[in-house]
Design a protein around this motif. Structure first.
Motif, PDB file in Angstrom:
ATOM      1  N   ASP A 191      -4.333  54.011  69.002  1.00  0.00           N
ATOM      2  CA  ASP A 191      -4.390  55.412  68.584  1.00  0.00           C
ATOM      3  C   ASP A 191      -4.674  56.329  69.770  1.00  0.00           C
ATOM      4  OD1 ASP A 191      -3.798  54.728  66.015  1.00  0.00           O
ATOM      5  OD2 ASP A 191      -5.862  54.831  65.269  1.00  0.00           O
ATOM      6  N   GLU A 192      -5.514  55.871  70.704  1.00  0.00           N
ATOM      7  CA  GLU A 192      -5.778  56.692  71.897  1.00  0.00           C
ATOM      8  C   GLU A 192      -4.501  56.841  72.723  1.00  0.00           C
ATOM      9  OE1 GLU A 192      -8.978  54.832  73.949  1.00  0.00           O
ATOM     10  OE2 GLU A 192     -10.536  55.693  72.656  1.00  0.00           O
ATOM     11  N   GLN A 193      -3.785  55.700  72.881  1.00  0.00           N
ATOM     12  CA  GLN A 193      -2.529  55.771  73.619  1.00  0.00           C
ATOM     13  C   GLN A 193      -1.513  56.654  72.885  1.00  0.00           C
ATOM     14  OE1 GLN A 193      -1.291  51.705  74.079  1.00  0.00           O
ATOM     15  NE2 GLN A 193      -2.997  51.171  75.457  1.00  0.00           N
ATOM     16  N   LEU A 194      -1.506  56.551  71.578  1.00  0.00           N
ATOM     17  CA  LEU A 194      -0.581  57.361  70.787  1.00  0.00           C
ATOM     18  C   LEU A 194      -0.921  58.843  70.893  1.00  0.00           C
ATOM     19  CD1 LEU A 194       1.795  57.391  68.792  1.00  0.00           C
ATOM     20  CD2 LEU A 194       0.137  57.114  66.920  1.00  0.00           C
ATOM     21  N   GLY A 195      -2.214  59.150  70.918  1.00  0.00           N
ATOM     22  CA  GLY A 195      -2.617  60.557  71.065  1.00  0.00           C
ATOM     23  C   GLY A 195      -2.197  61.123  72.406  1.00  0.00           C
ATOM     24  N   ALA A 196      -2.344  60.305  73.457  1.00  0.00           N
ATOM     25  CA  ALA A 196      -1.936  60.765  74.791  1.00  0.00           C
ATOM     26  C   ALA A 196      -0.426  60.969  74.838  1.00  0.00           C
ATOM     27  CB  ALA A 196      -2.383  59.748  75.845  1.00  0.00           C
ATOM     28  N   ALA A 197       0.332  60.043  74.250  1.00  0.00           N
ATOM     29  CA  ALA A 197       1.787  60.177  74.237  1.00  0.00           C
ATOM     30  C   ALA A 197       2.218  61.403  73.439  1.00  0.00           C
ATOM     31  CB  ALA A 197       2.425  58.903  73.666  1.00  0.00           C
ATOM     32  N   ALA A 198       1.557  61.655  72.320  1.00  0.00           N
ATOM     33  CA  ALA A 198       1.889  62.824  71.509  1.00  0.00           C
ATOM     34  C   ALA A 198       1.573  64.110  72.264  1.00  0.00           C
ATOM     35  CB  ALA A 198       1.133  62.760  70.183  1.00  0.00           C
ATOM     36  N   HIS A 199       0.472  64.122  73.040  1.00  0.00           N
ATOM     37  CA  HIS A 199       0.110  65.300  73.812  1.00  0.00           C
ATOM     38  C   HIS A 199       1.168  65.589  74.867  1.00  0.00           C
ATOM     39  CE1 HIS A 199      -2.416  68.298  75.741  1.00  0.00           C
ATOM     40  NE2 HIS A 199      -2.214  67.671  76.909  1.00  0.00           N
ATOM     41  N   SER A 255      13.880  50.227  62.021  1.00  0.00           N
ATOM     42  CA  SER A 255      14.911  49.258  62.406  1.00  0.00           C
ATOM     43  C   SER A 255      14.586  48.613  63.751  1.00  0.00           C
ATOM     44  CB  SER A 255      16.272  49.933  62.467  1.00  0.00           C
ATOM     45  OG  SER A 255      16.256  51.014  63.414  1.00  0.00           O
ATOM     46  N   ALA A 256      13.839  49.307  64.592  1.00  0.00           N
ATOM     47  CA  ALA A 256      13.472  48.777  65.898  1.00  0.00           C
ATOM     48  C   ALA A 256      12.208  47.943  65.854  1.00  0.00           C
ATOM     49  CB  ALA A 256      13.302  49.927  66.893  1.00  0.00           C
ATOM     50  N   GLY A 257      11.561  47.856  64.684  1.00  0.00           N
ATOM     51  CA  GLY A 257      10.333  47.086  64.548  1.00  0.00           C
ATOM     52  C   GLY A 257       9.234  47.916  63.943  1.00  0.00           C
ATOM     53  N   ALA A 258       8.003  47.362  63.962  1.00  0.00           N
ATOM     54  CA  ALA A 258       6.841  48.056  63.407  1.00  0.00           C
ATOM     55  C   ALA A 258       6.318  49.057  64.424  1.00  0.00           C
ATOM     56  CB  ALA A 258       5.769  47.051  63.030  1.00  0.00           C
ATOM     57  N   TYR A 259       5.966  50.266  63.905  1.00  0.00           N
ATOM     58  CA  TYR A 259       5.518  51.347  64.788  1.00  0.00           C
ATOM     59  C   TYR A 259       4.258  51.973  64.212  1.00  0.00           C
ATOM     60  CZ  TYR A 259       9.206  51.719  68.281  1.00  0.00           C
ATOM     61  OH  TYR A 259      10.018  51.488  69.348  1.00  0.00           O
ATOM     62  N   ARG A 260       3.458  52.509  65.145  1.00  0.00           N
ATOM     63  CA  ARG A 260       2.313  53.353  64.800  1.00  0.00           C
ATOM     64  C   ARG A 260       2.772  54.786  65.051  1.00  0.00           C
ATOM     65  NH1 ARG A 260      -2.496  52.630  61.969  1.00  0.00           N
ATOM     66  NH2 ARG A 260      -4.149  53.958  62.830  1.00  0.00           N
ATOM     67  N   LEU A 261       2.818  55.610  63.986  1.00  0.00           N
ATOM     68  CA  LEU A 261       3.421  56.941  64.048  1.00  0.00           C
ATOM     69  C   LEU A 261       2.408  58.036  63.756  1.00  0.00           C
ATOM     70  CD1 LEU A 261       6.687  56.144  62.031  1.00  0.00           C
ATOM     71  CD2 LEU A 261       6.438  56.195  64.525  1.00  0.00           C
ATOM     72  N   ILE A 262       2.638  59.189  64.413  1.00  0.00           N
ATOM     73  CA  ILE A 262       1.846  60.385  64.134  1.00  0.00           C
ATOM     74  C   ILE A 262       2.755  61.612  64.220  1.00  0.00           C
ATOM     75  CG2 ILE A 262       1.143  60.680  66.559  1.00  0.00           C
ATOM     76  CD1 ILE A 262      -1.525  61.785  65.537  1.00  0.00           C
ATOM     77  N   ALA A 263       2.590  62.511  63.265  1.00  0.00           N
ATOM     78  CA  ALA A 263       3.403  63.742  63.209  1.00  0.00           C
ATOM     79  C   ALA A 263       2.506  64.952  63.489  1.00  0.00           C
ATOM     80  CB  ALA A 263       4.083  63.868  61.853  1.00  0.00           C
ATOM     81  N   THR A 264       2.937  65.783  64.459  1.00  0.00           N
ATOM     82  CA  THR A 264       2.142  66.949  64.842  1.00  0.00           C
ATOM     83  C   THR A 264       3.010  68.206  64.704  1.00  0.00           C
ATOM     84  OG1 THR A 264       0.960  65.606  66.459  1.00  0.00           O
ATOM     85  CG2 THR A 264       0.772  67.999  66.663  1.00  0.00           C
ATOM     86  N   GLN A 265       2.521  69.187  63.975  1.00  0.00           N
ATOM     87  CA  GLN A 265       3.254  70.431  63.787  1.00  0.00           C
ATOM     88  C   GLN A 265       2.846  71.425  64.887  1.00  0.00           C
ATOM     89  OE1 GLN A 265       2.785  72.278  59.959  1.00  0.00           O
ATOM     90  NE2 GLN A 265       4.659  73.498  60.221  1.00  0.00           N
ATOM     91  N   GLY A 316       5.610  57.844  68.311  1.00  0.00           N
ATOM     92  CA  GLY A 316       5.269  56.503  67.837  1.00  0.00           C
ATOM     93  C   GLY A 316       5.211  55.480  68.954  1.00  0.00           C
ATOM     94  N   LEU A 317       4.343  54.505  68.784  1.00  0.00           N
ATOM     95  CA  LEU A 317       4.220  53.396  69.722  1.00  0.00           C
ATOM     96  C   LEU A 317       4.450  52.081  68.968  1.00  0.00           C
ATOM     97  CD1 LEU A 317       1.115  54.420  71.887  1.00  0.00           C
ATOM     98  CD2 LEU A 317       3.543  54.596  72.483  1.00  0.00           C
ATOM     99  N   PRO A 318       5.114  51.131  69.596  1.00  0.00           N
ATOM    100  CA  PRO A 318       5.379  49.859  68.903  1.00  0.00           C
ATOM    101  C   PRO A 318       4.102  49.038  68.661  1.00  0.00           C
ATOM    102  CG  PRO A 318       6.054  49.711  71.195  1.00  0.00           C
ATOM    103  CD  PRO A 318       5.683  51.151  70.952  1.00  0.00           C
TER     104      PRO A 318
END
Length: 519
Positions: free
Chosen positions: A59-67, A144-154, A164-166
């Motif tokens: 989740d920390e990595q996902l937050g950084a990627a989303a930022h 289709s590419a596999g399981a992902y951890r996703l976050i949506a930011t408006q 998303g990160l795999p």
């Protein structure tokens, strides 16, 4: 779970019934069950902890990627002509998914493949992305590419950036953890099972010694004769300072008490036997005198008819008493183990002679012989074996009605032993006396026996009935009650056995003599 030495119950034990298992088996299984429970609890706790840690890290990595995606999509990001695609953001790792949602549709979407090229998503993947809730917590979805951890930011401009990160790396880590835990747990179970089995078997050795001693004592013939009860629990298993040692010590004390009781019983039994032998021997002289004087009075004196009857009664009772004394003396000699006069005895000839004597005494019964073509010869005491057969035939004669058929059979069995049986088709032996027919002195007052009891008392001449028992056949027929006891004692002295079976219409006494005489 592998099979452990000492864990499998002995043959005949039912695995479905734990109460039949050995104690060591149950202890090992309980220890293994506890170990499995502990390993399972540790595994679950480790898995949950590792999953929580990896999820937080992801989740920390996902937050950084989303930022980074949101910063790259700002209008002042340096891209002319509008907001750039978040997928073009720098610093994104392999597998990172980015998408932009505008006006309820996916404007652009894709992920970085392993070769650093952009891969697009399918229509189904776009539908999954559209279903995400903006500004909510990250969620796991399968694309289709596999399981992902996703976050949506408006964003403040109204569009929605999906990052998303795999989950492949996380899942691989958890899989490795599960495999490691399973391998370590299985190895630990095997190792602990083997070591625990060895330790439990060693700990249970004192109980096994106690069981061995109890088994040896249970096989000793304690019912009669001189018994040497020299079996004891070893000192190593009879130390009163431990639980098992206390049981062993108590068992030794019990065996000492039983040994003293057996010794006292043997001494009392020997005194009774000696008394019976001495009394029987001393009674022979006065009985002989009574019979002699009775014969002398009948030859020299004249009596009235009533006097003749009384004198005849005296003579018959003295003869009966003499027969009883002779039986007692014979049993005393057999109890003392006096040696037999061994010789070759033809049982077929012996059966012919004995049955012929009974035919003369009871012609109102049907006496039959069933003899083999070849003589059946055994080593034994001729006189004693003649008495065995005579007593069995006399028992059949005295306790059956006229017209009864009595069959005497002589045969050689498959193992070489000789079998002599006497079978009649009389009323049979009452079930309550069947197990007591070979005991000594079962006497009851015939005047207190009803006709049904008289009919059911066949065989009671040898039955060991206690007070109040109805053994009327002996009293009615005037026998000593020792005939079948003598049969059993003589056969036992020859190393053989005698058995009885009875039902209405068939009673059989079978004597089995060994092919070789006892030493």
């Amino acid at each position: 779970m592998p099979t452990l030495s000492g864990v499998t119950p002995a043959p005949g034990h039912d695995w479905r019934n734990p109460s039949t298992w050995h104690l060591r088996t149950r202890l090992v299984l309980v220890a293994m069950a506890l170990l499995v429970t502990i390993c399972g609890a540790v595994g679950v706790f480790s898995y949950v902890s590792m999953d929580s840690f990896l999820t937080h890290q992801l989740d920390e990595q996902l937050g950084a990627a989303a930022h980074r995606s949101n910063e790259f999509g700002r209008p002042d990001s340096g891209s002319p002509g509008g907001r750039p695609d978040p997928l073009e953001a720098k610093g994104q790792g392999i597998g990172t998914l980015n998408a932009r949602e505008q006006n309820g549709r996916i404007a652009s979407a894709g992920f970085l493949a392993g070769d650093a090229t952009r891969k697009s998503l399918s229509a189904d993947d776009n539908a999954v992305l559209l279903g995400l809730t903006p500004n909510a917590a990250p969620v796991d979805r399968t694309l289709s590419a596999g399981a992902y951890r996703l976050i949506a930011t408006q964003t403040q401009y109204g569009d929605i950036i999906v990052t998303g990160l795999p989950l492949e790396e996380k899942q691989n880590t958890l899989g490795s953890l599960v495999g490691t835990l399973a391998a370590v747990s299985a190895g630990g179970l095997v190792l602990i099972g083997l070591i625990g089995t060895a330790l439990i078997r060693r700990t249970m050795e004192p109980l096994e010694k106690l069981s061995e001693v109890a088994t040896k004592v249970s096989r000793l013939p304690l019912d009669a004769g001189e018994v040497a009860l020299g079996v004891r629990v070893p000192a190593s298993a009879a130390h009163p300072g431990t639980e098992v040692g206390s049981v062993g010590h108590a068992l030794n004390q019990m065996l000492d008490n039983v040994s003293n009781a057996l010794q006292a019983r043997q001494e009392s039994e020997m005194k009774v036997r000696q008394f019976v032998a001495d009394a029987s021997h001393e009674l022979r002289t006065p009985l002989t005198a009574i019979r002699g004087y009775t014969e002398l009075m009948r030859m020299t004196e004249h009596f009235t008819p009533d006097g003749e009857k009384s004198l005849a009664r005296v003579q018959s009772q003295s003869e009966r008493m003499t027969a009883l004394v002779e039986d007692l003396l014979l049993l005393a000699r057999l109890d003392e183990g006096q040696p037999l006069k061994m010789a070759d005895v033809d049982l077929t000839q012996l059966a012919v002679e004995t049955v012929s004597d009974e035919k003369v005494m009871a012609p109102d019964r049907s006496w039959k012989l069933d003899l083999p073509e070849e003589p059946v010869v055994v080593r034994g005491d001729t006189t004693a074996l003649h008495q065995v057969l005579a007593n069995l035939l006399s028992n059949a004669r005295k306790h059956t009605d006229p017209g009864t058929t009595v069959v005497t059979r002589v045969m050689r069995s498959a193992d070489g032993s000789a079998v002599v049986s006497v079978t009649d088709d009389g009323a049979g032996i009452a079930p309550e006396f069947l197990g007591k027919v070979f005991a000594r002195f079962a006497r009851a007052d015939a005047s207190r026996a009803n006709p049904a009891e008289r009919a059911g008392a066949r065989g009671a001449a040898g039955a060991g009935a206690g007070p109040g028992a109805i053994a009327t056949a002996t009293a009615v027929q005037g026998t000593s009650g020792l005939g079948l006891s003598i049969v059993q004692s003589i056969v036992a002295a020859h190393g053989g056995t005698v058995e009885v079976s009875s039902r209405p219409g068939r009673t059989e006494f079978a004597v089995r003599l060994p092919a070789a005489p006892p030493a």
